[in-house]
Design an enzyme around this catalytic site. Structure first.
Site, PDB file in Angstrom:
ATOM      1  N   HIS A   1       0.768  -1.250   0.000  1.00 48.61           N
ATOM      2  CA  HIS A   1       0.000   0.000   0.000  1.00 48.61           C
ATOM      3  C   HIS A   1       0.797   1.296   0.000  1.00 48.61           C
ATOM      4  CE1 HIS A   1      -3.603  -2.371   0.409  1.00 48.61           C
ATOM      5  NE2 HIS A   1      -3.137  -2.957   1.497  1.00 48.61           N
TER       6      HIS A   1
ATOM      7  N   LYS B   1      -5.213  -9.840  -7.394  1.00 54.36           N
ATOM      8  CA  LYS B   1      -5.919  -9.202  -6.279  1.00 54.36           C
ATOM      9  C   LYS B   1      -6.973  -8.277  -6.860  1.00 54.36           C
ATOM     10  CE  LYS B   1      -5.123  -6.782  -1.918  1.00 54.36           C
ATOM     11  NZ  LYS B   1      -4.122  -6.197  -1.002  1.00 54.36           N
TER      12      LYS B   1
ATOM     13  N   HIS C   1      -3.042  -2.835   8.124  1.00 51.27           N
ATOM     14  CA  HIS C   1      -4.158  -3.221   7.250  1.00 51.27           C
ATOM     15  C   HIS C   1      -4.772  -1.980   6.621  1.00 51.27           C
ATOM     16  CE1 HIS C   1      -7.913  -4.908   5.801  1.00 51.27           C
ATOM     17  NE2 HIS C   1      -8.586  -4.110   6.598  1.00 51.27           N
ATOM     18  N   PHE C   2      -5.016  -2.061   5.325  1.00 57.68           N
ATOM     19  CA  PHE C   2      -5.742  -0.989   4.637  1.00 57.68           C
ATOM     20  C   PHE C   2      -7.181  -1.446   4.498  1.00 57.68           C
ATOM     21  CE2 PHE C   2      -7.474   1.451   1.227  1.00 57.68           C
ATOM     22  CZ  PHE C   2      -6.854   2.686   1.311  1.00 57.68           C
ATOM     23  N   ASP C   3      -8.112  -0.639   4.954  1.00 63.49           N
ATOM     24  CA  ASP C   3      -9.511  -1.071   4.910  1.00 63.49           C
ATOM     25  C   ASP C   3     -10.282  -0.469   3.748  1.00 63.49           C
ATOM     26  OD1 ASP C   3     -11.334  -2.793   6.597  1.00 63.49           O
ATOM     27  OD2 ASP C   3     -12.579  -1.015   6.273  1.00 63.49           O
TER      28      ASP C   3
HETATM   29  P1  T3P Z   1      -5.060  -6.348   2.482  1.00 66.37           P
HETATM   30  O1  T3P Z   1      -5.700  -6.639   3.801  1.00 66.37           O
HETATM   31  O2  T3P Z   1      -4.190  -7.471   1.984  1.00 66.37           O
HETATM   32  O3  T3P Z   1      -4.352  -5.032   2.457  1.00 66.37           O
HETATM   33  O4  T3P Z   1     -10.418  -5.642   1.721  1.00 66.37           O
HETATM   34  C1  T3P Z   1      -9.737  -6.705   1.156  1.00 66.37           C
HETATM   35  C2  T3P Z   1      -8.418  -6.246   0.580  1.00 66.37           C
HETATM   36  O5  T3P Z   1      -8.636  -5.217  -0.379  1.00 66.37           O
HETATM   37  C3  T3P Z   1      -7.468  -5.698   1.621  1.00 66.37           C
HETATM   38  O6  T3P Z   1      -6.213  -6.263   1.395  1.00 66.37           O
HETATM   39  C4  T3P Z   1      -7.432  -4.222   1.346  1.00 66.37           C
HETATM   40  C5  T3P Z   1      -7.815  -4.107  -0.093  1.00 66.37           C
HETATM   41  N1  T3P Z   1      -8.486  -2.867  -0.443  1.00 66.37           N
HETATM   42  C6  T3P Z   1      -7.716  -1.810  -0.905  1.00 66.37           C
HETATM   43  O7  T3P Z   1      -6.496  -1.907  -0.985  1.00 66.37           O
HETATM   44  N2  T3P Z   1      -8.346  -0.650  -1.251  1.00 66.37           N
HETATM   45  C7  T3P Z   1      -9.703  -0.493  -1.130  1.00 66.37           C
HETATM   46  O8  T3P Z   1     -10.224   0.593  -1.458  1.00 66.37           O
HETATM   47  C8  T3P Z   1     -10.482  -1.600  -0.630  1.00 66.37           C
HETATM   48  C9  T3P Z   1     -11.969  -1.455  -0.479  1.00 66.37           C
HETATM   49  C10 T3P Z   1      -9.827  -2.760  -0.312  1.00 66.37           C
END
Ligand code: T3P
Length: 120
Positions: free
Chosen positions: A12, A40, A115-117
């Site tokens: 991210h 992804k 974590h990016f939500d």
């Molecule tokens: P991760 O947890 O691996 O970073 O929500 C499921 C995955 O999608 C999560 O992955 C985060 C990612 N995601 C984004 O990167 N940007 C977004 O706007 C959204 C909704 C999800």
């Protein structure tokens, strides 16, 4: 944990935005390994400094957003990549959307993003 923060950065963090040519998302999703084992579906790259992103975990840069999440006090420039097409197998094709948005993240006990939500 530290591994969570490292993974968060890989997935991210991209500041300044990499100059990879026209198809930013196609290149970056592959470069960061997010095309394996399957493409992804959605992934956001934050074009902000590590310090400013980490600050979202503190009162100076973020606030509680419930469910263990925090939302930034200021918008970040982000690029969100969305997988397009039916096949989830590489080569992955993405649409790019660059915008200014508030980021919603989770932080670990060390005050690092893990974590990016979503972004609003
Ligand atoms: P991760 O947890 O691996 O970073 O929500 C499921 C995955 O999608 C999560 O992955 C985060 C990612 N995601 C984004 O990167 N940007 C977004 O706007 C959204 C909704 C999800």
């Amino acid at each position: 944990n530290l591994k969570g923060y490292t993974t968060f950065l890989t997935q991210h963090y991209d500041n300044p935005k990499s100059s990879v040519g026209k198809q930013y998302c196609d290149v970056m999703m592959k470069r960061r390994g997010l095309d394996k084992p399957a493409c992804k579906e959605v992934n956001t790259f934050i074009h902000g400094t590590k310090n400013n992103i980490i600050a979202v975990c503190t009162a100076s840069g973020g606030k509680d957003y419930g469910k263990g999440l925090r939302i930034s006090l200021r918008p970040f420039t982000v690029t969100t990549c969305k997988h397009k097409g039916g096949s989830t197998r590489p080569p992955c094709k993405y649409s790019d959307n660059k915008s200014s948005r508030y980021i919603v993240i989770a932080c670990n006990q060390d005050g690092k993003p893990v974590h990016f939500d979503e972004s609003l």
